[in-house]
Design an enzyme around this catalytic site. Structure first.
Site, PDB file in Angstrom:
ATOM      1  CB  CYS A 161      37.604  46.410  47.831  1.00 16.47           C
ATOM      2  SG  CYS A 161      36.148  47.450  47.590  1.00 16.47           S
ATOM      3  CG  HIS A 298      39.272  43.811  53.353  1.00 18.13           C
ATOM      4  ND1 HIS A 298      39.643  44.720  52.382  1.00 18.13           N
ATOM      5  CD2 HIS A 298      37.929  43.599  53.174  1.00 18.13           C
ATOM      6  CE1 HIS A 298      38.592  45.044  51.641  1.00 18.13           C
ATOM      7  NE2 HIS A 298      37.532  44.377  52.103  1.00 18.13           N
ATOM      8  CD  GLU A 309      39.876  40.681  57.331  1.00 15.67           C
ATOM      9  OE1 GLU A 309      41.105  40.794  57.121  1.00 15.67           O
ATOM     10  OE2 GLU A 309      39.078  41.637  57.256  1.00 15.67           O
ATOM     11  CG  HIS A 333      36.269  50.002  52.052  1.00 16.29           C
ATOM     12  ND1 HIS A 333      37.564  49.676  51.667  1.00 16.29           N
ATOM     13  CD2 HIS A 333      35.462  49.062  51.466  1.00 16.29           C
ATOM     14  CE1 HIS A 333      37.541  48.612  50.896  1.00 16.29           C
ATOM     15  NE2 HIS A 333      36.282  48.221  50.758  1.00 16.29           N
TER      16      HIS A 333
END
Length: 404
Positions: A161, A298, A309, A333
């Protein structure tokens, strides 16, 4: 080292297929997430997905599309739009100083289709000549190279990703080092149930099946999993001085690219990997952490991922974080393309004069507290932006963008 200008962008996403439509959705906090009942019929736990609507594939002929999976056609559309925005003609990119790098980590449906054909027909010659090119991870760049007639760099980058983020960062490095004068770069992700079976089997998806638009809740205490999505995103990068010389409109500048790997687990992010990527990107940009006014996160709405994160962001910025939002709250996503679409979305927001919110954010969990999450649209565009992307295997990409 040469400076790197952003002169064009293009997008096909669940928010729309052009910059104005996507900009309107971002500004108004509109979700592109829907429920797909077929997934439940097939045995999925979650029916939620992003959906690409109203896309016309006839921009290419049937013969041209023969060797292209759907997401490669989307990529061509975004590249065409980005090149038009940049004012670059076919003749201007027909040279060895123009290259292609796209992030992509699978071409699932095409591989399944050829196996199904073999089982149905009982012979390999029934598969057809186009399937080998449709099923390769490098399908985007090999097809775009043929269609656009570029003669420079041409490869696909595979890093889960973070693929799209690394593709743009690596493209910028080629320009910065004088290896290429312009790059057409980005990422793409197929949107179909076939590519999502194993993710669903892991229990990674949100189960808010009755409220699709509210399902993806990055950083929120009540988040329960991601929503799969996809599309394609393209960015045209150029040597800044050459873009100025030809009178191009410069929409922004890519100031820094940082990367790192966690060196630990396959699916659980560390508390310092993304921090190291962000720190590296800032060092290359010449900016301090305090100069970043917007962080495009993200965060995918998973309990562990968002918490990690948040810890990385606090480690870099301390108690005073910049404005933060995860646009996945609207798009879901976008997987392999997500690092590239962040650059496109940030450019749209800068050009149209707003910063999009993190919708569905009600309250932080203990792990995500302390971030300056945007709950409502900010009526002014970002100036200095940090974009994060991260992938399975602990691969991290951070990009620093500047807009005037």
């Amino acid at each position: 080292m040469y400076r790197v200008a952003i002169t064009g962008v293009g997008i096909v996403s669940c928010l729309g297929n052009d910059l104005q439509t996507v900009g309107k959705a971002l500004r108004e906090g509109q979700s592109g997430i829907v429920a797909d009942p077929q997934r439940l019929e097939l045995g999925f736990r979650s029916s939620l997905t992003g959906r690409i609507a109203n896309f016309d594939p006839s921009i290419l002929s049937r013969k041209q599309r023969k060797s292209m999976p759907e997401f490669a056609v989307w990529s061509y559309a975004t590249a065409r739009d980005a090149l038009a925005m940049a004012g670059l003609s076919a003749a201007a990119i027909d040279n060895d100083q123009t290259g292609l790098i796209y992030g992509c980590d699978s071409s699932c449906l095409a591989a399944i289709e050829q196996v199904d054909t073999l089982r149905e027909k009982g012979e390999t010659k029934a598969i057809g000549s186009g399937q080998i090119f449709r099923s390769m991870t490098s399908s985007i760049t090999m097809n775009l190279n043929t269609l656009l007639q570029t003669k420079g760099a041409c490869w696909s980058l595979s890093s889960a990703c973070s693929s799209g983020g690394h593709a743009i960062g690596q493209s910028a490095d080629l320009i910065r080092l004088g290896r290429q004068e312009r790059m057409i770069c980005g990422g793409a992700q197929e949107v179909n149930w076939q590519s999502m079976c194993s993710f669903d089997g892991l229990g990674a998806f949100s189960m808010r099946l009755e409220e699709p638009a509210a399902a993806c809740r990055p950083f929120d205490a009540d988040r329960d999993g991601l929503v799969p999505s996809g599309g394609a995103a393209t960015v045209v990068l150029e040597r800044y001085d050459l873009a100025e010389q030809r009178g191009a409109k410069i929409y922004g500048e890519l100031l820094g690219y940082g990367f790192s790997s966690d060196g630990s687990q396959l699916s659980v992010p560390s508390d310092d990997g993304l921090y190291r990527a962000m720190k590296s990107a800032l060092e290359q940009s010449g900016l301090s952490a305090g100069e970043i006014d917007y962080l495009c996160a993200h965060a995918t709405s998973t309990p562990a991922g968002d918490a990690a994160e948040a810890a990385n962001i606090r480690k870099l910025f301390g108690a005073q974080t910049p404005l933060v939002s995860s646009l996945k709250s609207m798009t879901g996503h976008e997987l392999w393309m997500s690092g590239a679409s962040q650059v496109v979305y940030s450019t749209i927001m800068a050009e149209q004069g707003f910063i999009a919110p993190n919708i569905n954010y009600r309250q932080p969990s203990e792990a995500t507290a302390g971030l300056n999450i945007i709950r409502e649209t900010i009526p002014s565009g970002p100036k200095k932006v940090l974009c994060n992307s991260a992938g399975f295997g602990g691969t991290n990409s951070s990009l620093v963008l500047a807009f005037s």
